[in-house]
Design a protein around this motif. Structure first.
Motif, short mmCIF file in Angstrom:
data_model
loop_
_atom_site.label_atom_id
_atom_site.label_comp_id
_atom_site.label_asym_id
_atom_site.label_seq_id
_atom_site.Cartn_x
_atom_site.Cartn_y
_atom_site.Cartn_z
N GLN A 16 0.86 -0.96 -0.06
CA GLN A 16 0.09 -0.12 -0.08
C GLN A 16 0.82 1.25 -0.19
OE1 GLN A 16 -2.81 0.04 3.14
NE2 GLN A 16 -3.53 -2.35 2.91
N LYS A 17 2.20 1.09 0.54
CA LYS A 17 2.89 2.40 0.79
C LYS A 17 3.73 2.55 -0.68
CE LYS A 17 2.19 3.11 4.89
NZ LYS A 17 1.71 4.73 5.38
N LEU A 18 3.80 1.62 -1.46
CA LEU A 18 4.70 1.65 -2.75
C LEU A 18 3.81 2.35 -3.92
CD1 LEU A 18 6.51 -1.82 -2.71
CD2 LEU A 18 7.43 0.39 -2.58
N ASP A 19 4.35 3.16 -4.42
CA ASP A 19 3.86 3.67 -5.75
C ASP A 19 4.87 3.56 -6.88
OD1 ASP A 19 4.88 6.23 -6.17
OD2 ASP A 19 3.90 6.60 -4.22
N ASP A 20 4.63 3.73 -8.07
CA ASP A 20 5.34 3.63 -8.99
C ASP A 20 6.83 4.50 -9.13
OD1 ASP A 20 4.14 1.39 -9.99
OD2 ASP A 20 3.01 2.63 -11.59
N ASN A 21 6.52 5.52 -8.32
CA ASN A 21 7.56 6.62 -8.43
C ASN A 21 8.20 6.77 -6.95
OD1 ASN A 21 7.05 8.24 -10.84
ND2 ASN A 21 5.09 8.08 -10.23
N SER A 22 8.16 5.74 -6.37
CA SER A 22 8.87 5.53 -4.90
C SER A 22 10.17 5.13 -5.26
CB SER A 22 8.30 4.38 -4.05
OG SER A 22 6.94 4.62 -3.55
N ILE A 23 11.12 5.54 -4.05
CA ILE A 23 12.59 5.25 -4.29
C ILE A 23 13.00 4.31 -2.81
CG2 ILE A 23 14.85 6.04 -3.92
CD1 ILE A 23 13.98 8.63 -5.64
N VAL A 24 13.52 3.13 -2.99
CA VAL A 24 13.98 2.40 -2.19
C VAL A 24 15.21 2.37 -1.94
CG1 VAL A 24 14.02 -0.11 -1.12
CG2 VAL A 24 12.13 0.73 -2.44
N VAL A 25 15.64 2.81 -0.42
CA VAL A 25 17.20 3.20 -0.17
C VAL A 25 17.31 1.71 1.00
CG1 VAL A 25 18.77 4.43 1.09
CG2 VAL A 25 17.01 5.46 -0.16
N ILE A 26 18.27 1.18 0.57
CA ILE A 26 18.66 0.10 1.38
C ILE A 26 20.18 0.16 1.63
CG2 ILE A 26 16.84 -1.62 0.72
CD1 ILE A 26 19.18 -2.88 -0.90
N PHE A 27 20.63 -0.49 2.54
CA PHE A 27 22.17 -0.52 3.05
C PHE A 27 22.69 -2.06 3.17
CE2 PHE A 27 20.28 3.39 4.61
CZ PHE A 27 20.99 4.33 4.43
N ASN A 28 23.67 -2.06 2.19
CA ASN A 28 24.42 -3.58 1.76
C ASN A 28 24.82 -4.23 3.38
OD1 ASN A 28 23.94 -3.01 -0.73
ND2 ASN A 28 25.98 -2.62 -1.05
N GLU A 29 25.16 -3.43 4.15
CA GLU A 29 25.81 -3.96 5.48
C GLU A 29 24.42 -4.44 6.28
OE1 GLU A 29 29.08 -1.47 3.86
OE2 GLU A 29 26.83 -1.10 3.99
N ASP A 30 23.54 -3.49 6.32
CA ASP A 30 22.36 -3.86 7.18
C ASP A 30 21.66 -5.01 6.80
OD1 ASP A 30 20.59 -2.84 8.79
OD2 ASP A 30 19.10 -2.06 7.55
N ILE A 31 21.81 -5.69 5.43
CA ILE A 31 20.75 -6.77 5.03
C ILE A 31 21.79 -7.87 5.08
CG2 ILE A 31 19.26 -5.30 4.18
CD1 ILE A 31 20.46 -6.09 1.16
N ILE A 32 22.97 -7.87 5.40
CA ILE A 32 24.13 -8.95 4.99
C ILE A 32 23.58 -10.11 5.94
CG2 ILE A 32 26.34 -10.11 5.61
CD1 ILE A 32 27.54 -7.39 4.55
N ASN A 33 23.06 -10.09 7.02
CA ASN A 33 22.67 -11.08 7.97
C ASN A 33 20.98 -11.20 7.92
OD1 ASN A 33 25.49 -11.95 9.09
ND2 ASN A 33 25.37 -10.29 10.01
N ASN A 34 20.56 -10.43 7.07
CA ASN A 34 19.09 -10.30 7.13
C ASN A 34 18.40 -10.50 5.93
OD1 ASN A 34 18.60 -9.33 10.17
ND2 ASN A 34 20.24 -8.05 9.33
N THR A 35 19.04 -11.45 5.11
CA THR A 35 18.53 -11.56 3.61
C THR A 35 17.29 -12.27 3.53
OG1 THR A 35 19.81 -13.64 3.43
CG2 THR A 35 20.90 -11.34 2.36
N SER A 36 16.89 -13.14 4.38
CA SER A 36 15.77 -13.78 4.47
C SER A 36 14.59 -12.99 4.79
CB SER A 36 15.75 -14.83 5.46
OG SER A 36 15.89 -14.27 6.87
N TYR A 37 14.93 -11.96 5.54
CA TYR A 37 13.85 -10.82 5.69
C TYR A 37 13.29 -9.94 4.59
CZ TYR A 37 14.35 -11.92 10.86
OH TYR A 37 14.24 -12.57 11.88
N ILE A 38 14.44 -9.92 3.76
CA ILE A 38 14.20 -8.78 2.62
C ILE A 38 13.99 -9.36 1.44
CG2 ILE A 38 16.71 -8.27 1.91
CD1 ILE A 38 15.89 -5.32 2.34
N GLU A 39 13.95 -10.47 0.96
CA GLU A 39 13.96 -10.93 -0.28
C GLU A 39 12.64 -10.98 -0.91
OE1 GLU A 39 15.70 -14.93 -0.36
OE2 GLU A 39 17.46 -14.40 -1.33
N ASP A 40 11.73 -11.10 -0.17
CA ASP A 40 10.26 -11.08 -0.95
C ASP A 40 9.98 -9.50 -1.16
OD1 ASP A 40 9.83 -14.02 -0.41
OD2 ASP A 40 8.68 -13.67 1.21
#
Length: 588
Positions: free
Chosen positions: A49-73
């Motif tokens: 519901q929060k996403l629209d086609d003009n959104s921008i997603v900011v992620i941090f590589n170090e932040d997701i190294i140990n959390n890939t299972s949470y973020i893949e979907d």
């Protein structure tokens, strides 16, 4: 448009937290932030519901190294929706996003950004640079991260420092223009300079001691002021300000010694300060788009329909006038830009068909330019567009036998506020002249040059009757040498002097304002004094009301007019007969 900020691992070292928190602070000050954490990742329906086609997603590589299972979907959904992703790498070891679905996307490399700027360990500065990059993506019609930076300088004493600045900007990926290194042998130098000036997004005025003697520098500076190009004023070696014909604002944004540019560490700091100021100058112009939008809606009401908010595209439709037989309605598409219009903007119009013309608008273009005759694609100044439609909808405007007085002076305060006052002066002066009134003003040295330039721009023929300037003979020694020149530009009214300055100014104001030809007084800025009786704006308001002349106070430009606007916000009827809503717009 929203910025989706993925942020959920707080157990990393201090440099990571320093960077990510500063990015978040900068973005929150400008845009809507949607924070995604582990808990929210379990509720994909809520995220969608929060996403629209003009959104921008900011992620941090170090932040997701140990959390890939949470973020893949979540990332699969983002990729499927073709939403832009900005991965960030704090350390050089993590330059590749650790999730397969996005590992080919180039990360923002914090280590490399620090290296090329000699900012080792300065995560705060790089965080702010990254936040500006994100904002430039959020506002693509306003902020152009690849826009040209035009460096205006005098060769005799500014060439070396301009060259060093230019080289450093280029090294950091900026598109700079300096005539010495961008003009090919045999090329028409002035033609090339003029061409680039019309396309630049920021104008750097290198104010060296000899710059003010260059006709070319003066010409370039005037062009930037009158075409709303953001100007960064850099004063070098305490160059004289009083000898400038036109002052961009009351004082420079930055001041340096020429020797500062010779040390590489100093130069890196200078470039970082310049880039930060450039961003602020650009970002502060965002409000212009909303003002244009509001003005067009007020003028056109049901004739204007918003089609695409992010692309700033509207449809204009109105009954066609002036022909004996029935004809289809006028149908135009318009697009509003704050930045310069680029080639890719022009080529991306295939989905809009069946129109009389597609008009791309900003406030920097001199005049209408047809850029595609087959498709009727046109560039024009937004004010020209507004006044042409105003004439069409409401009938041709005739010259009026009334004057409107602009009153004020640069206030003390921030450089942003002073730049806003300059823009306001230009806007009001053009509107007064375009609507058929005479523009009348006191001989404030900075304001008069602005008004003379506006007059030259709006009227190609000699019609000085539409400008009136009042001046006290108290200043006769200062202006006597220029009197002949002044009389060639304006109707000059000299008022006898009194025993002292304050009495002389009071008499000049009385003679300028207390006349039946005066239709209104507009107050902008002005100095705030310890003794309110010495504030020129207050005295002029008092004189205007004595003669029953309506007064309009602009409160958003700082200085005395802002204070007075607050004082009258519950008593506008004491100043004019206009609606409360209109007066509130002047105030805010």
């Amino acid at each position: 448009m929203s910025i989706i900020f993925v942020f959920f691992n707080l157990n990393l070292d201090e440099k990571y937290k320093t960077f990510i928190n500063r990015v978040k602070e900068n973005l929150e000050n400008c845009e809507e932030i949607v924070l995604i954490n582990k808990k929210k990742l379990n509720n994909m329906n809520l995220i969608e519901q929060k996403l629209d086609d003009n959104s921008i997603v900011v992620i941090f590589n170090e932040d997701i190294i140990n959390n890939t299972s949470y973020i893949e979907d979540f990332l699969k959904l983002v990729v499927k929706r073709k939403i832009k992703i900005f991965p960030v790498a704090i350390d050089k070891e993590n330059r590749i996003p650790p999730v397969k679905i996005i590992n080919e996307i180039q990360s923002y490399d914090v280590y490399e950004q620090m290296r090329c700027r000699n900012l080792e360990g300065n995560y705060l500065a790089i965080a702010e640079i990254f936040a500006r990059k994100v904002i430039s993506e959020v506002h693509p019609l306003i902020y152009d991260k690849d826009g040209i930076i035009f460096i205006s300088h005098r060769r005799i004493d500014g060439e070396d420092i301009a060259a060093r600045l230019s080289d450093k900007l280029k090294l950091q990926g900026s598109r700079e223009f300096r005539d010495n290194n961008k003009i090919v042998v045999g090329e028409n130098a002035q033609k090339k300079i003029d061409e680039v000036l019309t396309k630049c997004d920021v104008f750097i005025f290198m104010h060296t001691p000899r710059a003010i003697t260059s006709e070319w520098v003066k010409k370039e500076l005037k062009y930037a002021i009158f075409h709303n190009i953001p100007i960064l004023w850099i004063r070098i070696d305490e160059a004289s300000i009083k000898d400038l014909e036109i002052i961009p604002t009351e004082k420079p944004h930055l001041e340096y010694k020429s020797i500062d540019f010779k040390n590489d560490d100093n130069l890196n700091n200078i470039v970082n300060e310049i880039k930060e100021n450039i961003f602020e100058l650009k970002y502060n112009k965002i409000s212009n788009i909303y003002d244009y939008d509001k003005a067009l809606k007020r003028l056109m009401t049901d004739n204007l329909v918003l089609l695409d908010k992010n692309q700033g595209i509207y449809k204009v439709e109105a009954t066609r006038k002036g022909y004996y037989y029935p004809q289809r309605n006028i149908k135009e598409y318009i697009q509003l830009f704050e930045r310069n219009i680029k080639e890719e903007d022009i080529n991306n119009k295939e989905e809009y068909r069946d129109y009389d013309s597609f008009i791309m608008l900003n406030d920097r273009i001199d005049k209408k330019e047809i850029i595609d005759k087959e498709k009727n694609i046109v560039k024009d100044n937004i004010k020209n567009f507004y006044y042409n439609w105003k004439n069409y909808l409401r009938g041709d405007l005739k010259m009026k036998n009334k004057e409107i007085i602009i009153s004020g002076a640069f206030p003390d305060g921030s450089e942003f506020t002073k730049r806003i006052l300059t823009e306001a002066l230009i806007i009001f002066a053009k509107a007064i002249l375009k609507n058929g009134y005479t523009l009348t003003f006191g001989a404030h040295p900075t304001f008069q040059e602005l008004f003379f330039e506006i007059y030259k721009e709006e009227y190609q023929i000699n019609n000085k009757s539409i400008l009136k300037m009042y001046i006290s003979k108290f200043f006769e020694k200062e202006y006597s040498k220029k009197k002949k020149e002044l009389k060639s530009k304006v109707q000059l009214y000299e008022v006898e002097q009194k025993e002292n300055l304050l009495e002389s100014l009071s008499l000049m104001r009385e003679e300028m304002i207390g006349r039946k030809e005066v239709g209104a007084l507009i107050c902008l800025g002005g100095k705030i004094k310890n003794d309110k009786k010495e504030e020129g704006i207050r005295e002029e308001i008092k004189i205007a009301r004595k003669y029953n002349i309506p007064v309009f106070i602009v409160g958003s430009v700082g200085g005395c007019s802002s204070v007075v606007a607050e004082e009258y916000k519950e008593a506008w009827c004491d100043l004019n007969n206009a609606s409360k809503d209109l007066n509130e717009e002047f105030r805010t």
